[in-house]
Design a protein around this motif. Structure first.
Motif, mmCIF file in Angstrom:
data_model
loop_
_atom_site.group_PDB
_atom_site.id
_atom_site.type_symbol
_atom_site.label_atom_id
_atom_site.label_comp_id
_atom_site.label_asym_id
_atom_site.label_seq_id
_atom_site.Cartn_x
_atom_site.Cartn_y
_atom_site.Cartn_z
ATOM 1 N N LYS A 59 38.994 36.903 41.863
ATOM 2 C CA LYS A 59 38.844 38.277 42.150
ATOM 3 C C LYS A 59 39.961 39.047 41.765
ATOM 4 C CE LYS A 59 34.820 38.096 43.814
ATOM 5 N NZ LYS A 59 33.616 38.942 43.253
ATOM 6 N N LEU A 60 41.308 38.617 42.043
ATOM 7 C CA LEU A 60 42.414 39.324 41.856
ATOM 8 C C LEU A 60 42.489 39.627 40.266
ATOM 9 C CD1 LEU A 60 45.163 37.899 44.183
ATOM 10 C CD2 LEU A 60 44.091 40.078 44.144
ATOM 11 N N THR A 61 42.158 38.507 39.472
ATOM 12 C CA THR A 61 42.195 38.507 38.027
ATOM 13 C C THR A 61 41.136 39.697 37.427
ATOM 14 O OG1 THR A 61 42.953 36.204 37.876
ATOM 15 C CG2 THR A 61 41.857 37.367 36.056
ATOM 16 N N ALA A 62 39.922 39.441 37.884
ATOM 17 C CA ALA A 62 38.855 40.485 37.474
ATOM 18 C C ALA A 62 39.287 41.973 38.052
ATOM 19 C CB ALA A 62 37.586 40.041 38.068
ATOM 20 N N GLY A 63 39.806 42.146 39.339
ATOM 21 C CA GLY A 63 40.035 43.503 39.739
ATOM 22 C C GLY A 63 41.297 44.082 39.366
ATOM 23 N N GLY A 64 42.117 43.318 38.581
ATOM 24 C CA GLY A 64 43.539 44.083 38.482
ATOM 25 C C GLY A 64 44.351 44.565 39.294
ATOM 26 N N ARG A 65 44.867 45.556 39.474
ATOM 27 C CA ARG A 65 45.858 46.240 40.477
ATOM 28 C C ARG A 65 45.104 46.722 41.743
ATOM 29 N NH1 ARG A 65 50.228 50.080 38.389
ATOM 30 N NH2 ARG A 65 51.140 49.688 40.287
ATOM 31 N N ASP A 66 43.800 47.108 41.352
ATOM 32 C CA ASP A 66 43.025 47.691 42.355
ATOM 33 C C ASP A 66 42.548 46.504 43.337
ATOM 34 O OD1 ASP A 66 42.997 50.317 41.100
ATOM 35 O OD2 ASP A 66 41.116 50.013 40.151
ATOM 36 N N ALA A 67 42.460 45.421 43.105
ATOM 37 C CA ALA A 67 42.278 44.269 43.962
ATOM 38 C C ALA A 67 43.325 43.971 44.774
ATOM 39 C CB ALA A 67 41.732 43.162 43.272
ATOM 40 N N ALA A 68 44.516 44.149 44.558
ATOM 41 C CA ALA A 68 45.777 43.898 45.473
ATOM 42 C C ALA A 68 45.495 44.381 46.885
ATOM 43 C CB ALA A 68 46.952 44.210 44.535
ATOM 44 N N GLY A 69 45.760 43.260 47.710
ATOM 45 C CA GLY A 69 45.695 43.715 49.020
ATOM 46 C C GLY A 69 44.270 43.219 49.605
ATOM 47 N N TRP A 70 43.230 43.227 48.749
ATOM 48 C CA TRP A 70 41.776 43.105 49.372
ATOM 49 C C TRP A 70 41.286 41.535 49.492
ATOM 50 C CZ3 TRP A 70 40.399 46.929 52.191
ATOM 51 C CH2 TRP A 70 40.735 48.137 51.722
ATOM 52 N N TYR A 71 42.168 40.560 49.391
ATOM 53 C CA TYR A 71 41.824 39.360 49.353
ATOM 54 C C TYR A 71 42.949 38.477 50.228
ATOM 55 C CZ TYR A 71 38.437 40.707 46.102
ATOM 56 O OH TYR A 71 37.248 41.415 45.578
ATOM 57 N N ASN A 72 43.496 37.596 49.743
ATOM 58 C CA ASN A 72 44.184 36.541 50.575
ATOM 59 C C ASN A 72 45.580 37.105 50.928
ATOM 60 O OD1 ASN A 72 44.619 34.102 51.795
ATOM 61 N ND2 ASN A 72 45.781 33.465 50.144
ATOM 62 N N TRP A 73 46.078 36.762 51.986
ATOM 63 C CA TRP A 73 47.381 36.901 52.590
ATOM 64 C C TRP A 73 47.944 35.762 53.213
ATOM 65 C CZ3 TRP A 73 49.463 42.128 53.134
ATOM 66 C CH2 TRP A 73 48.856 43.370 52.717
#
Length: 190
Positions: A59-73
């Motif tokens: 998901k982070l790879t596909a979403g690029g910068r816009d995906a940062a923070g929306w998945y694992n912490w």
């Protein structure tokens, strides 16, 4: 831009990056160094398994910068006395909010660190993070009926039990108020 670090009294909660997830999956000997933290003996905890790591990396790879923070912490216990900065848990979101501002979240604390209130603190930090985005209106979490500890964590963070899902897991929800914008507060004096 979404803040990628959230602080609580005992935790620093850091958004996963592609580099961290890649190290965790493929070069685990480098993962603690990149993270800047010791690992617990029983890492990874709970449902945070290889499949979850791969999902978040995809998901982070596909979403690029816009995906940062929306998945694992990653939940890092701050160094204190003889205890070094240590990875104690993980949590996060299953993706950006839907059109109604709803986001599903999950979390897990390593067995070595359970029973110290860190799960409650991690969820509080994730709620704070969701509010800071200004995009989340409702958080949803699920837990197994026999997981009383997880239920207490959610209730302590303002979640309400709203029944069961199609898999007979308990569903909890809570409203999220957007965090006040400090710049707006300065301008309005409120």
């Amino acid at each position: 831009m979404i803040p990628l670090i959230t602080q609580t009294p005992r935790l620093q909660i850091l958004a996963a990056s592609r580099a961290l997830l890649t190290a965790e999956l493929h070069k685990p000997q480098y993962f603690p160094t990149l993270l800047g933290a010791a690992l617990p003996t029983d890492w990874p905890p709970g449902d945070y398994d290889r499949a979850a790591m791969e999902y978040f990396l995809e998901k982070l790879t596909a979403g690029g910068r816009d995906a940062a923070g929306w998945y694992n912490w990653y939940a890092l216990r701050k160094a204190e006395g003889d205890i070094p900065r240590t990875l104690v848990g993980t949590g996060g979101f299953m993706g950006p909010p839907d059109a109604a501002g709803c986001v599903e979240m999950g979390y897990s604390i390593a067995a070595d660190w359970r029973g110290q209130g860190l799960g409650t603190e991690l969820v509080a930090g994730l709620v704070q993070q969701a509010a800071a985005t200004g995009q989340v209106r409702r958080l949803v979490a699920h837990t197994e009926p026999e997981n009383l500890t997880s239920q207490r964590v959610l209730l302590a963070n303002g979640f309400t039990s709203v029944g069961t899902d199609v898999n007979s897991r308990l569903r909890f929800e809570r409203a999220v108020e957007p965090a006040a914008d400090p710049k707006l507060q300065a301008l309005t004096g409120r």
